[in-house]
Each structure stands twice: as structure tokens, then as C-alpha cells.
Scaffold this active site. Structure first.
Site, mmCIF file in Angstrom:
data_model
loop_
_atom_site.group_PDB
_atom_site.id
_atom_site.type_symbol
_atom_site.label_atom_id
_atom_site.label_comp_id
_atom_site.label_asym_id
_atom_site.label_seq_id
_atom_site.Cartn_x
_atom_site.Cartn_y
_atom_site.Cartn_z
ATOM 1 C CE LYS A 1 37.297 42.472 33.326
ATOM 2 N NZ LYS A 1 36.276 41.895 34.215
ATOM 3 C CG ASP B 1 35.504 43.824 36.723
ATOM 4 O OD1 ASP B 1 35.888 44.647 35.880
ATOM 5 O OD2 ASP B 1 35.827 42.621 36.706
ATOM 6 C CG HIS C 1 38.822 39.249 29.858
ATOM 7 N ND1 HIS C 1 37.800 38.508 30.398
ATOM 8 C CD2 HIS C 1 39.694 39.433 30.881
ATOM 9 C CE1 HIS C 1 38.047 38.256 31.673
ATOM 10 N NE2 HIS C 1 39.194 38.806 31.987
#
Length: 264
Positions: free
Chosen positions: A67, A33, A99
Site C-alpha cells: 500500500k 498483505d 492506503h
């Protein structure tokens, strides 16, 4: 999408990223991530390309999330996503999230339409959002052509997000937690430590297991090989319902990160 992933917030420096990714791949992590605001997409992509052959892995074995920065919400969404892809050095993202629900509904909708177009091209395999409330999600479903697949929010025993988790299950959205350890504040919690001792586990393993048993994904941030390996050992024990309730304490909720409820 793997339930356990490696969070890379504040992970900087190619050598540090390579060390973390190497340890993660070795002990079974396949999900990573990142975000444009983390400023490490390039380093993460380089580390993955360098290390995947070592473990006999190809791009299709890895799940990469990035993001959209709040600064790029609105007309800049498409180019920002393409920039993230270029930084990572891959042809597609497995998941791309907005985000933060910044600015206003119109800007969020404009961004989502741009991401839907990229989704149609295959540059993004799944779309999602981060830090959205139920109100933000309801607005999104009213205007979207491609519904969100994932919601990423702060979630831990002091902020269990029960109503939001129920909403996600009812609407087919996978809930993924960040700050599962309460930004470190819960590692010394008396009840968490008591449960950890009973299972011969660490507090972080118990906190991650607490989320996983609810079907919630976790992306614990760690940079040292020892912590990365520790966080991966969460599949061979189970908390009882009494232990899960005990960890939640007296029900007093505490948010350790930013508050999206203030965004209209």
C-alpha cells in the site's frame, strides 16, 4: 485473489516474519498483505523467497499486496510504489492500494494516474484503495481510467458496512476486511462465544466465517503459528442466517480504527 490472507501489520523482525510465513504457507495461505508504513516489506519478501521452494511454490502461486503511504500521496506515488517493489524483491505486485484518502481529491487523482501508468507496465497487476468511503470511490470512478479492483476497509459484526458492501457489488469492486475481530474486542462477545460453542469453534473462526459467507475477503493479523493455523480453519462449517444476525447484536455500530468519513 484468495479470500483468506495473512495480515502483517506490526509484524517486525526477520525471524518473526519467517516463522509466521512458514506457518501460513504450510496450512494453505497464499495471500500476504503488507504496506510501506508497516516497515516489513523487505522482511516479507525475504521470507517468501526463502520459503517458497520448501513448499514447491513459485512467485505466480503467491498473491502479494502492498500500500501507498499517506505521506507519498501525490507526486511521490510512483517512486513509492517502485520502492516497495525493490524492498520486496519481486518484479511485480499482485495488488497495490492507496492506503488512506489523505490530503484532498487532487492528490488522490494524481496518485491514481501514476499507479495507472505502472499498471500499464505490468509492475502492478491490480489497483485498489483502502479506507475509502462511497463518496471517495464515486470521485475515483469519475476520474479513473483503470477502475479499482479492491476496497479494503474495517468490517466486522459491529461495523458490517452493508451499504458499502452493496455499492461494491454493484460496481464490481471486491471488498476486503481488516480488523475482522474488532481489534480483539469481539473475541469475548457473549453472542459470538455462544455461536462458537455451538459449532465447536473459536470466536475468531466464527468472526472470520461471518465475513467470508458474505463474499468478503479477510486478512487476519497473526504472528504465532497456532493462531495462524486456527484462522485458516474456516472452510468446513457454516453459520445460519439466524446466527449471522445474532452476532451483529442490537445493530449499534462501533468503529475501532480510524474514521475516513472526515476526509473530504
Amino acid at each position: 485473489m484468495p479470500l483468506l490472507g495473512l495480515g502483517t501489520f506490526r509484524m517486525r523482525g526477520l525471524e518473526n516474519v519467517i516463522q509466521a510465513v512458514d506457518a501460513a504457507l504450510e496450512c494453505g495461505y497464499r495471500s500476504f498483505d503488507s504496506a510501506s508504513v508497516y516497515r516489513n516489506e523487505g522482511e516479507l519478501g525475504q521470507a517468501l523467497r526463502q520459503l517458497m521452494p520448501k513448499y514447491g511454490l513459485s512467485r505466480s502461486d503467491i498473491f502479494i499486496t502492498s500500500k501507498l503511504s499517506p505521506a507519498d500521496l501525490g507526486p511521490g506515488a510512483r517512486e513509492a510504489c517502485l520502492k516497495s517493489l525493490a524492498e520486496l524483491g519481486f518484479d511485480y505486485l499482485d495488488l497495490y492500494l492507496i492506503h488512506w484518502p489523505a490530503r484532498n481529491r487532487a492528490a488522490r487523482e494524481e496518485s491514481w494516474r501514476a499507479l495507472e501508468d505502472l499498471y500499464d507496465t505490468g509492475a502492478i497487476k491490480a489497483l485498489g484503495v483502502s479506507n475509502y468511503t462511497e463518496a471517495h470511490l464515486t470521485q475515483l470512478l469519475e476520474s479513473s481510467r483503470v477502475p479499482p479492483a479492491v476496497l479494503q476497509v474495517e468490517l466486522h459484526p459491529r461495523l458490517p458496512q452493508a451499504a458499502l458492501l452493496h455499492w461494491c457489488k454493484e460496481n464490481g469492486v471486491h471488498l476486503q476486511a481488516y480488523s475482522s475481530l474488532g481489534c480483539g474486542h469481539l473475541l469475548g462477545d457473549i453472542e459470538v462465544c455462544k455461536v462458537a460453542t455451538a459449532h465447536g469453534r473459536t470466536p475468531s473462526q466464527v468472526l472470520l466465517r461471518w465475513a467470508l459467507q458474505q463474499g468478503v475477503g479477510v486478512i487476519p493479523k497473526a504472528s504465532t503459528p497456532a493462531r495462524i493455523k486456527e484462522n485458516a480453519k474456516v472452510w468446513d462449517f457454516e453459520l445460519s442466517s439466524e446466527e449471522a444476525d445474532l452476532i451483529k447484536g442490537d445493530g449499534t455500530e462501533k468503529k475501532y480504527c480510524w474514521d475516513p468519513t472526515l476526509v473530504a
